[in-house]
Design a protein around this motif. Structure first.
Motif, mmCIF file in Angstrom:
data_model
loop_
_atom_site.group_PDB
_atom_site.id
_atom_site.type_symbol
_atom_site.label_atom_id
_atom_site.label_comp_id
_atom_site.label_asym_id
_atom_site.label_seq_id
_atom_site.Cartn_x
_atom_site.Cartn_y
_atom_site.Cartn_z
ATOM 1 N N VAL A 78 0.747 -0.796 -0.043
ATOM 2 C CA VAL A 78 0.046 -0.322 -0.340
ATOM 3 C C VAL A 78 0.446 0.972 0.548
ATOM 4 O O VAL A 78 2.051 1.807 1.540
ATOM 5 N N GLY A 79 0.283 2.412 -0.970
ATOM 6 C CA GLY A 79 1.121 3.661 -0.702
ATOM 7 C C GLY A 79 2.716 3.791 -1.913
ATOM 8 O O GLY A 79 1.841 2.725 -3.072
ATOM 9 N N VAL A 80 3.127 4.790 -2.204
ATOM 10 C CA VAL A 80 4.072 5.064 -2.939
ATOM 11 C C VAL A 80 5.309 3.597 -3.229
ATOM 12 O O VAL A 80 5.525 2.636 -1.697
ATOM 13 N N ASP A 81 5.234 3.482 -4.224
ATOM 14 C CA ASP A 81 5.891 2.159 -4.837
ATOM 15 C C ASP A 81 7.474 2.070 -5.023
ATOM 16 O O ASP A 81 7.303 3.454 -6.133
ATOM 17 N N THR A 82 8.697 1.589 -4.523
ATOM 18 C CA THR A 82 9.638 1.258 -5.771
ATOM 19 C C THR A 82 9.601 0.004 -5.872
ATOM 20 O O THR A 82 9.957 -1.418 -5.595
ATOM 21 N N ILE A 83 10.160 -0.107 -6.978
ATOM 22 C CA ILE A 83 10.306 -0.888 -8.213
ATOM 23 C C ILE A 83 11.552 -1.021 -8.781
ATOM 24 O O ILE A 83 12.414 -0.575 -9.081
ATOM 25 N N PHE A 84 12.340 -2.358 -7.617
ATOM 26 C CA PHE A 84 13.889 -2.706 -7.509
ATOM 27 C C PHE A 84 14.056 -4.286 -8.606
ATOM 28 O O PHE A 84 13.188 -4.419 -8.699
ATOM 29 N N PHE A 85 15.007 -4.426 -9.201
ATOM 30 C CA PHE A 85 15.398 -6.053 -9.646
ATOM 31 C C PHE A 85 16.124 -6.442 -8.837
ATOM 32 O O PHE A 85 17.650 -5.696 -8.695
ATOM 33 N N SER A 86 15.711 -7.780 -8.468
ATOM 34 C CA SER A 86 16.793 -8.677 -7.982
ATOM 35 C C SER A 86 17.685 -9.672 -8.837
ATOM 36 O O SER A 86 17.429 -11.017 -8.345
ATOM 37 N N ILE A 87 18.158 -9.447 -10.513
ATOM 38 C CA ILE A 87 18.586 -9.912 -11.370
ATOM 39 C C ILE A 87 19.870 -9.892 -11.230
ATOM 40 O O ILE A 87 19.851 -8.562 -10.687
ATOM 41 N N THR A 103 -0.995 4.854 -13.332
ATOM 42 C CA THR A 103 -2.123 5.519 -12.437
ATOM 43 C C THR A 103 -1.660 6.070 -11.013
ATOM 44 O O THR A 103 -2.835 6.844 -10.832
ATOM 45 N N THR A 104 -0.902 5.943 -10.649
ATOM 46 C CA THR A 104 -0.742 5.845 -9.655
ATOM 47 C C THR A 104 0.689 6.509 -9.012
ATOM 48 O O THR A 104 1.702 6.586 -10.433
ATOM 49 N N GLU A 105 1.051 6.642 -8.028
ATOM 50 C CA GLU A 105 2.298 7.404 -8.395
ATOM 51 C C GLU A 105 3.826 5.961 -7.746
ATOM 52 O O GLU A 105 3.746 5.164 -6.664
ATOM 53 N N MET A 106 4.513 5.739 -8.541
ATOM 54 C CA MET A 106 5.461 4.895 -8.687
ATOM 55 C C MET A 106 6.612 4.831 -9.322
ATOM 56 O O MET A 106 6.929 5.979 -9.835
ATOM 57 N N GLU A 107 7.616 3.672 -8.607
ATOM 58 C CA GLU A 107 8.929 4.247 -9.155
ATOM 59 C C GLU A 107 9.967 2.701 -9.671
ATOM 60 O O GLU A 107 9.503 1.702 -8.910
ATOM 61 N N ILE A 108 10.356 2.739 -11.463
ATOM 62 C CA ILE A 108 11.393 1.731 -11.367
ATOM 63 C C ILE A 108 13.092 2.381 -10.843
ATOM 64 O O ILE A 108 13.061 2.827 -11.746
ATOM 65 N N SER A 109 13.714 2.016 -10.052
ATOM 66 C CA SER A 109 14.695 2.179 -10.264
ATOM 67 C C SER A 109 16.022 0.822 -10.249
ATOM 68 O O SER A 109 15.483 -0.454 -9.490
ATOM 69 N N GLY A 110 16.489 1.485 -11.586
ATOM 70 C CA GLY A 110 17.748 0.147 -11.643
ATOM 71 C C GLY A 110 19.040 0.454 -10.878
ATOM 72 O O GLY A 110 19.592 1.851 -10.826
ATOM 73 N N ALA A 144 -2.797 10.208 -16.991
ATOM 74 C CA ALA A 144 -3.300 11.016 -16.216
ATOM 75 C C ALA A 144 -3.389 11.896 -14.988
ATOM 76 O O ALA A 144 -2.885 12.499 -14.741
ATOM 77 N N THR A 145 -3.099 10.962 -14.161
ATOM 78 C CA THR A 145 -3.523 10.266 -12.469
ATOM 79 C C THR A 145 -1.990 9.409 -12.210
ATOM 80 O O THR A 145 -1.919 9.773 -10.814
ATOM 81 N N GLY A 146 -1.483 9.524 -13.121
ATOM 82 C CA GLY A 146 0.208 9.226 -13.017
ATOM 83 C C GLY A 146 1.323 9.451 -12.163
ATOM 84 O O GLY A 146 1.176 11.175 -12.584
ATOM 85 N N ASN A 147 1.406 9.555 -11.787
ATOM 86 C CA ASN A 147 3.276 10.136 -11.184
ATOM 87 C C ASN A 147 4.618 9.100 -11.685
ATOM 88 O O ASN A 147 4.869 7.998 -10.463
ATOM 89 N N LEU A 148 5.084 9.032 -12.333
ATOM 90 C CA LEU A 148 6.739 7.644 -12.607
ATOM 91 C C LEU A 148 7.530 8.326 -12.534
ATOM 92 O O LEU A 148 8.384 9.545 -13.165
ATOM 93 N N THR A 149 8.544 8.086 -11.497
ATOM 94 C CA THR A 149 10.590 8.186 -11.478
ATOM 95 C C THR A 149 10.729 7.008 -12.311
ATOM 96 O O THR A 149 10.526 5.891 -11.745
ATOM 97 N N THR A 184 2.595 13.030 -14.672
ATOM 98 C CA THR A 184 4.135 13.690 -14.960
ATOM 99 C C THR A 184 5.268 12.580 -14.109
ATOM 100 O O THR A 184 4.551 11.325 -13.740
ATOM 101 N N LEU A 185 5.832 12.715 -14.901
ATOM 102 C CA LEU A 185 7.245 12.504 -15.805
ATOM 103 C C LEU A 185 8.552 12.733 -14.825
ATOM 104 O O LEU A 185 8.341 13.558 -15.173
#
Length: 362
Positions: A78-87, A103-110, A144-149, A184-185
């Protein structure tokens, strides 16, 4: 040192056990708080198979639900999520379709853009090596409702085709072969490369919401307008970044249409277009940057920069060409301060072509 009595040791152990029981019960009884999610496979599969794919992580992050009951699947977060990679790096994730829209606030982090690659297909749609056939979808989208880093990854080989242009309609929403942004990007420490928006806006990114770019590279992207980036609706901020070898009819590297663009500590080089091969915009501000070796092809306006108002400070505008007006800069009002405008060429105004030009210590 005074040692605790056996009775105190027993009480302490019971307290630890009780705390552990409460923590475990709490974790099982409700979704976890906002935390990191770790992608464990390069396969683009959505299935209850004990693996955690990027698509599954994206869905789980936005819906606050788990991706399956099998151990290894995504937990509900639940909440703002950060996606990492364990590969183990380097690795490439080749998608079977566009990633789910954010569509929500999220980060994809490599870890590093050179090591973590997300691609629409193995085929480069710009060069099509060996006659390969690219997949016809973009890599990712921000709703439109998304916020991605987007941090420390490469986005490549997206391909979108606006067939409607051939029937007289060019719709901006058909663009963004790498990324389409309606929310937002932020692009940080990342690479956007070799994406093709055929007869559409924004080869690398087409954006209609707030967009910031820092410490990133855009190369080899092609779009109708804005080979690297097409942006509208707010000021575009580019810092410590490089745009090279992109093509767009209006804005080879960057097109901001009627909006403002600020480029700081960045390099714009080797891009091609017809209007503003480097940058095309309404108000263009360039600070401590290098704009070099860009080419505005026939009819050719603004090899380096095309803008209604152009402000350049502490920068080098060199080696750019335009078939007609303004090899270095074409603009209405042009202010150049503490900068070098040298080695540019154009039929009219090799260095600068403008209605009002002010040079200060340049």
């Amino acid at each position: 040192m005074h040692q605790p009595t056996p009775r105190k040791q027993a009480i302490f152990a019971l307290g630890l056990l009780a705390g552990l029981t409460i923590a475990l019960f709490g974790a099982a009884g409700r979704p976890a708080a906002a935390a990191g999610m770790f992608v464990s496979t390069i396969a683009d599969v959505v299935a209850d198979d004990g693996q955690w794919s990027l698509s599954e992580a994206s869905i789980a992050a936005q819906t606050d639900t788990s991706s399956g009951a099998t151990p290894g699947e995504c937990a509900a977060v639940v909440g703002v999520d950060t996606i990492f990679f364990s590969i183990t790096t380097p690795f490439t994730i080749t998608l079977g379709s566009q990633l789910p829209a954010v569509t929500t606030e999220m980060e994809i982090s490599g870890d590093d853009a050179d090591q973590v690659i997300i691609e629409a297909s193995t085929c480069n749609p710009v060069t099509k090596p060996g006659g390969c056939v690219p997949k016809a979808y973009r890599v990712m989208e921000v709703g439109a409702t998304g916020n991605l880093t987007l941090r420390g990854v490469t986005v490549r080989h997206g391909y979108v085709d606006n067939a409607r242009l051939r029937n007289g309609a060019l719709l901006p929403s058909d663009g963004g072969a790498g990324i389409y942004n309606a929310g937002t990007l932020a692009v940080v420490n990342s690479t956007v490369a070799n994406n093709l928006a055929y007869n559409a806006f924004g080869g690398g990114i087409s954006s209609f919401g707030p967009l910031t770019i820092s410490n990133s590279t855009f190369s080899g992207n092609v779009g109708f307008n804005g080979g690297g980036v097409n942006h509208s609706g707010s000021t575009l901020s580019v810092t410590d970044s490089t745009f090279s070898d992109n093509y767009g009819k209006g804005g080879g590297a960057i097109n901001t249409d009627d909006d403002d663009v600020s480029v700081t500590h960045s390099t714009i080089t080797g891009n091609e277009g017809e209007f503003g091969a480097g940058i095309y915009g309404d108000m263009v501000t360039v600070i401590n940057s290098t704009i070099t070796d860009n080419s505005a092809l026939n009819p050719g306006f603004g090899g380096g920069i095309y803008g209604t108002i152009v402000n350049v400070t502490g920068s080098a505008i060199t080696g750019n060409t335009a078939a007609l007006y303004g090899g270095g800069i074409f603009g209405g009002t042009v202010n150049v301060t503490d900068s070098a405008v040298t080695g540019n060429s154009g039929y009219y105004g090799g260095g600068i072509s403008g209605n009002e030009v002010t040079l200060t210590s340049s």
